[in-house]
Design an enzyme around this catalytic site. Structure first.
Site, PDB file in Angstrom:
ATOM      1  N   LYS A 137       3.047   0.779  12.627  1.00 44.44           N
ATOM      2  CA  LYS A 137       3.350   2.156  13.033  1.00 44.44           C
ATOM      3  C   LYS A 137       2.451   3.145  12.312  1.00 44.44           C
ATOM      4  O   LYS A 137       1.984   4.113  12.897  1.00 44.44           O
ATOM      5  CB  LYS A 137       4.830   2.459  12.754  1.00 44.44           C
ATOM      6  CG  LYS A 137       5.766   1.797  13.766  1.00 44.44           C
ATOM      7  CD  LYS A 137       7.219   2.059  13.455  1.00 44.44           C
ATOM      8  CE  LYS A 137       7.700   1.192  12.312  1.00 44.44           C
ATOM      9  NZ  LYS A 137       9.168   1.292  12.103  1.00 44.44           N
ATOM     10  N   PHE A 138       2.169   2.890  11.029  1.00 46.89           N
ATOM     11  CA  PHE A 138       1.282   3.796  10.301  1.00 46.89           C
ATOM     12  C   PHE A 138      -0.125   3.741  10.862  1.00 46.89           C
ATOM     13  O   PHE A 138      -0.744   4.764  11.158  1.00 46.89           O
ATOM     14  CB  PHE A 138       1.264   3.444   8.815  1.00 46.89           C
ATOM     15  CG  PHE A 138       0.150   4.135   8.065  1.00 46.89           C
ATOM     16  CD1 PHE A 138       0.194   5.498   7.841  1.00 46.89           C
ATOM     17  CD2 PHE A 138      -0.948   3.412   7.626  1.00 46.89           C
ATOM     18  CE1 PHE A 138      -0.842   6.143   7.170  1.00 46.89           C
ATOM     19  CE2 PHE A 138      -1.985   4.048   6.953  1.00 46.89           C
ATOM     20  CZ  PHE A 138      -1.927   5.417   6.730  1.00 46.89           C
ATOM     21  N   TRP A 139      -0.666   2.529  11.014  1.00 47.20           N
ATOM     22  CA  TRP A 139      -2.039   2.414  11.482  1.00 47.20           C
ATOM     23  C   TRP A 139      -2.199   2.890  12.912  1.00 47.20           C
ATOM     24  O   TRP A 139      -3.300   3.281  13.337  1.00 47.20           O
ATOM     25  CB  TRP A 139      -2.534   0.974  11.324  1.00 47.20           C
ATOM     26  CG  TRP A 139      -2.777   0.639   9.893  1.00 47.20           C
ATOM     27  CD1 TRP A 139      -2.009  -0.168   9.094  1.00 47.20           C
ATOM     28  CD2 TRP A 139      -3.824   1.136   9.055  1.00 47.20           C
ATOM     29  NE1 TRP A 139      -2.526  -0.196   7.817  1.00 47.20           N
ATOM     30  CE2 TRP A 139      -3.636   0.594   7.767  1.00 47.20           C
ATOM     31  CE3 TRP A 139      -4.911   1.990   9.274  1.00 47.20           C
ATOM     32  CZ2 TRP A 139      -4.489   0.864   6.700  1.00 47.20           C
ATOM     33  CZ3 TRP A 139      -5.764   2.259   8.209  1.00 47.20           C
ATOM     34  CH2 TRP A 139      -5.554   1.710   6.950  1.00 47.20           C
ATOM     35  N   SER A 279       9.347   0.302  -2.291  1.00 51.86           N
ATOM     36  CA  SER A 279      10.239   0.779  -1.234  1.00 51.86           C
ATOM     37  C   SER A 279      10.030   2.251  -0.922  1.00 51.86           C
ATOM     38  O   SER A 279      10.620   2.775   0.022  1.00 51.86           O
ATOM     39  CB  SER A 279      11.705   0.562  -1.636  1.00 51.86           C
ATOM     40  OG  SER A 279      12.014   1.350  -2.779  1.00 51.86           O
ATOM     41  N   ARG A 281       7.241   3.675   0.067  1.00 44.05           N
ATOM     42  CA  ARG A 281       6.206   3.840   1.093  1.00 44.05           C
ATOM     43  C   ARG A 281       5.087   4.757   0.614  1.00 44.05           C
ATOM     44  O   ARG A 281       4.672   5.682   1.309  1.00 44.05           O
ATOM     45  CB  ARG A 281       6.827   4.350   2.387  1.00 44.05           C
ATOM     46  CG  ARG A 281       7.814   3.390   3.027  1.00 44.05           C
ATOM     47  CD  ARG A 281       8.339   3.909   4.346  1.00 44.05           C
ATOM     48  NE  ARG A 281       7.235   4.163   5.276  1.00 44.05           N
ATOM     49  CZ  ARG A 281       7.341   4.932   6.352  1.00 44.05           C
ATOM     50  NH1 ARG A 281       8.483   5.537   6.620  1.00 44.05           N
ATOM     51  NH2 ARG A 281       6.312   5.098   7.150  1.00 44.05           N
ATOM     52  N   LEU A 282       4.592   4.475  -0.585  1.00 42.84           N
ATOM     53  CA  LEU A 282       3.530   5.295  -1.149  1.00 42.84           C
ATOM     54  C   LEU A 282       2.155   4.946  -0.584  1.00 42.84           C
ATOM     55  O   LEU A 282       1.242   5.783  -0.615  1.00 42.84           O
ATOM     56  CB  LEU A 282       3.498   5.139  -2.673  1.00 42.84           C
ATOM     57  CG  LEU A 282       4.578   5.884  -3.455  1.00 42.84           C
ATOM     58  CD1 LEU A 282       4.430   5.603  -4.949  1.00 42.84           C
ATOM     59  CD2 LEU A 282       4.497   7.382  -3.202  1.00 42.84           C
ATOM     60  N   LEU A 547     -16.727  -4.898  -4.037  1.00 42.31           N
ATOM     61  CA  LEU A 547     -16.056  -5.489  -5.193  1.00 42.31           C
ATOM     62  C   LEU A 547     -14.578  -5.697  -4.914  1.00 42.31           C
ATOM     63  O   LEU A 547     -13.968  -4.971  -4.148  1.00 42.31           O
ATOM     64  CB  LEU A 547     -16.225  -4.568  -6.404  1.00 42.31           C
ATOM     65  CG  LEU A 547     -17.678  -4.236  -6.765  1.00 42.31           C
ATOM     66  CD1 LEU A 547     -17.719  -3.291  -7.952  1.00 42.31           C
ATOM     67  CD2 LEU A 547     -18.469  -5.500  -7.062  1.00 42.31           C
TER      68      LEU A 547
END
Length: 547
Positions: A137-139, A279, A281-282, A547
């Site tokens: 949902k975020f992406w 939890s 959602r940072l 890296l």
């Protein structure tokens, strides 16, 4: 993470999924209070050969469906039986959780359009640290390619045009009790805080046996390259007396060539959230904040890597590992003892010559910078995705400035009659051994193949290139052995498929997926074929080492 152990795994961007956060929330550290960081570990033992589980058999069967060259470019889940698709969802609990919030017909459409290889690469064969899919949902709200998006008939370019005037001038609010900070990596105390956060909360192997150990010197090297910006070194602290650092995300500016387009981009790394804050959602908030800051500085594209599948990899490579101290790797549980062999035979198999063999081979010095810059720049023009280096960046990334105990990068050149004809390099990333195995060895020293180049690449039909690369990279292995490294890791990028198997590198079980943010381009080769094996014909794609 996709790799089986940190000593062979990439330092990847860590993206916790929403469903993972909802299911595994520990007690959160209270704002203003110090947190006791502890990790319970279990000792692992060398794995014995076992019968395939149902899960492994399913994976094997599905992988077998894409073994032909005809299936290489695209094999969607719509071609799989419904039962197989159902089982794939069971193996991807994070993905299943994300799709649970979407109307069934839409969820089915999304899943059926995904490529089987993307689904398989996102499956973890063990439960710990399982990050099969970050938040769909975020992406879905971000300018990245969607899984079902076709780009072959579209020109390369931005997915979303950014209007500088409407970019927010202030950061989004954080949960009560936490605040944004800029991390000062010129301050030794703050570097130690970042080190502590990453060492305890960043990447750990599936069996809690190894954990990446990013030293202060490594972080200084990795995050303060020429042109670095303090505003792109972002942290989240708890308010109150402790001022505990609980999250981080870092970006460095680079110039990136994507086929014919050269862009100013940000390279994202070391995104980390305290285990007890997963939890909250940072992760999406961190991504949005560094995007905002980069946009204010006129940078609208990014590159990042990860061991899990997100929407959507531009190219994927596989990790390979070459034992330098096989007995030590066996004793800490990293390398198994194969059936029908002995420890003595494995030690003998991994022996290397005592001395390098390339005439003119020596340590790279400051006087070599201009010639190495020219050679590497021409060499990287052969690849579709590559960093465009300045002279200052060559000096920063390749010339050692530290005493032996703090050395991060090793670089060597081949000089013939005053001309640099070849060069090669590797960098150091240690892993701490945790659990009972640490009683005998407390760390594993891993060398990672970095950049190399040779004039042989410009011969007609690359005549002599393979033999030269075999010789140069064997000399790099010898130098790593002399420097007391235990294992040498490499990806299938650059021209590596030409020599990995011949130099006795063993295939890892992890992928490193490369991602572009806000840039549309068709898929780029990562040096592997449809069977996930090194393939010389798949070179020429990925030419950047992150890296």
């Amino acid at each position: 993470m996709a790799e089986s152990h940190p000593v062979g795994a990439p330092p990847e961007v860590q993206l916790e999924s929403e469903s993972e956060a909802e299911s595994g929330a520990e007690e959160q550290p209270q704002a203003g209070e110090e947190t006791q960081d502890t990790t319970t570990t279990t000792a692992g033992k060398p794995k014995k050969k076992k019968k395939k589980s149902k899960k492994a058999k399913l994976l094997s069967a599905l992988k077998g469906e894409k073994s032909s060259e005809a299936a290489e470019s695209s094999k969607t889940a719509s071609k799989l039986p419904d039962e197989a698709v159902k089982k794939l969802l069971e193996l991807n609990p994070s993905l299943k959780g994300e799709l649970a919030g979407i109307p069934p017909e839409k969820a089915s459409e999304i899943l059926k359009k995904m490529d089987v290889s993307q689904l398989l690469s996102g499956i973890s064969l063990s439960g710990k640290n399982q990050k099969d899919m970050a938040s769909y949902k975020f992406w879905g709200t971000q300018p990245v390619l969607k899984f079902d998006e076709k780009v072959d008939d579209k020109p390369d370019g931005p997915i979303k045009e950014v209007t500088p005037e409407i970019v927010p001038k202030i950061a989004a609010p954080l949960p009560e009790g936490y605040e944004w900070v800029e991390l000062d990596l010129t301050d030794e105390a703050e570097i130690k805080e970042v080190y502590k956060l990453l060492s305890q909360h960043y990447v750990e192997d599936d069996h809690a046996m190894f954990r990446f150990n990013y030293s202060a010197v490594f972080l200084d090297w990795a995050l303060k390259s020429p042109g670095w910006k303090k505003g792109w070194h972002i942290g989240v602290r708890a308010k109150g007396p402790s001022r505990l650092l609980v999250a981080s995300i870092f970006g460095i500016p680079i110039k990136l060539r994507i086929r014919q387009n050269t862009l100013d981009v940000v390279e994202i790394n070391f995104m980390c959230v305290h285990k007890k804050l997963r939890s909250r959602r940072l992760a999406p908030v961190l991504i949005k904040e560094i995007t905002r800051r980069c946009n204010l500085d006129g940078v609208y594209q990014a590159i990042y890597t990860g061991g899990v599948v997100l929407p959507t990899p531009v190219g994927s490579c596989r990790y390979f590992h070459r034992s330098l101290d096989w007995l030590k790797l066996y004793e800490v549980g990293f390398s198994p003892l194969p059936p029908n062999t002995t420890q003595a035979k494995m030690i003998a198999r991994n022996q290397l010559p005592p001395h390098t063999s390339t005439p003119g081979w020596r340590v790279m010095e400051e006087r070599d910078i201009d010639q190495v810059h020219d050679l590497l720049s021409r060499y990287l023009e052969r690849f579709e995705l590559a960093q465009v280096f300045t002279r200052d960046e060559i000096e920063h990334w390749l010339v050692n400035r530290h005493k032996p105990e703090d050395q991060v990068v090793w670089s060597f050149v081949v000089e013939q009659d005053g001309k640099i004809t070849d060069f090669g390099s590797f960098y150091c990333l240690e892993s701490s051994v945790i659990g009972d195995m640490s009683k005998k060895h407390d760390k594993i020293r891993a060398a990672y193949l970095y950049y190399y180049a040779t004039e042989q690449a410009f011969n007609p039909k690359e005549k002599g290139l393979k033999d030269r690369l075999l010789q140069l990279n064997q000399d790099l292995l010898i130098e790593a052995k002399k420097a007391k490294f235990d294992v040498f890791n490499a990806l299938t990028l650059h021209d590596n498929p030409m020599f990995l198997e011949q130099l006795k590198f063993g295939a890892g079980d992890g992928q490193l997926h490369h991602y572009l943010y806000n840039w549309r381009t068709k898929a780029i080769n990562g040096g592997i074929n449809s069977k996930n094996q090194p393939d010389e014909s798949k070179r020429g794609g990925i030419g950047i080492v992150l890296l």
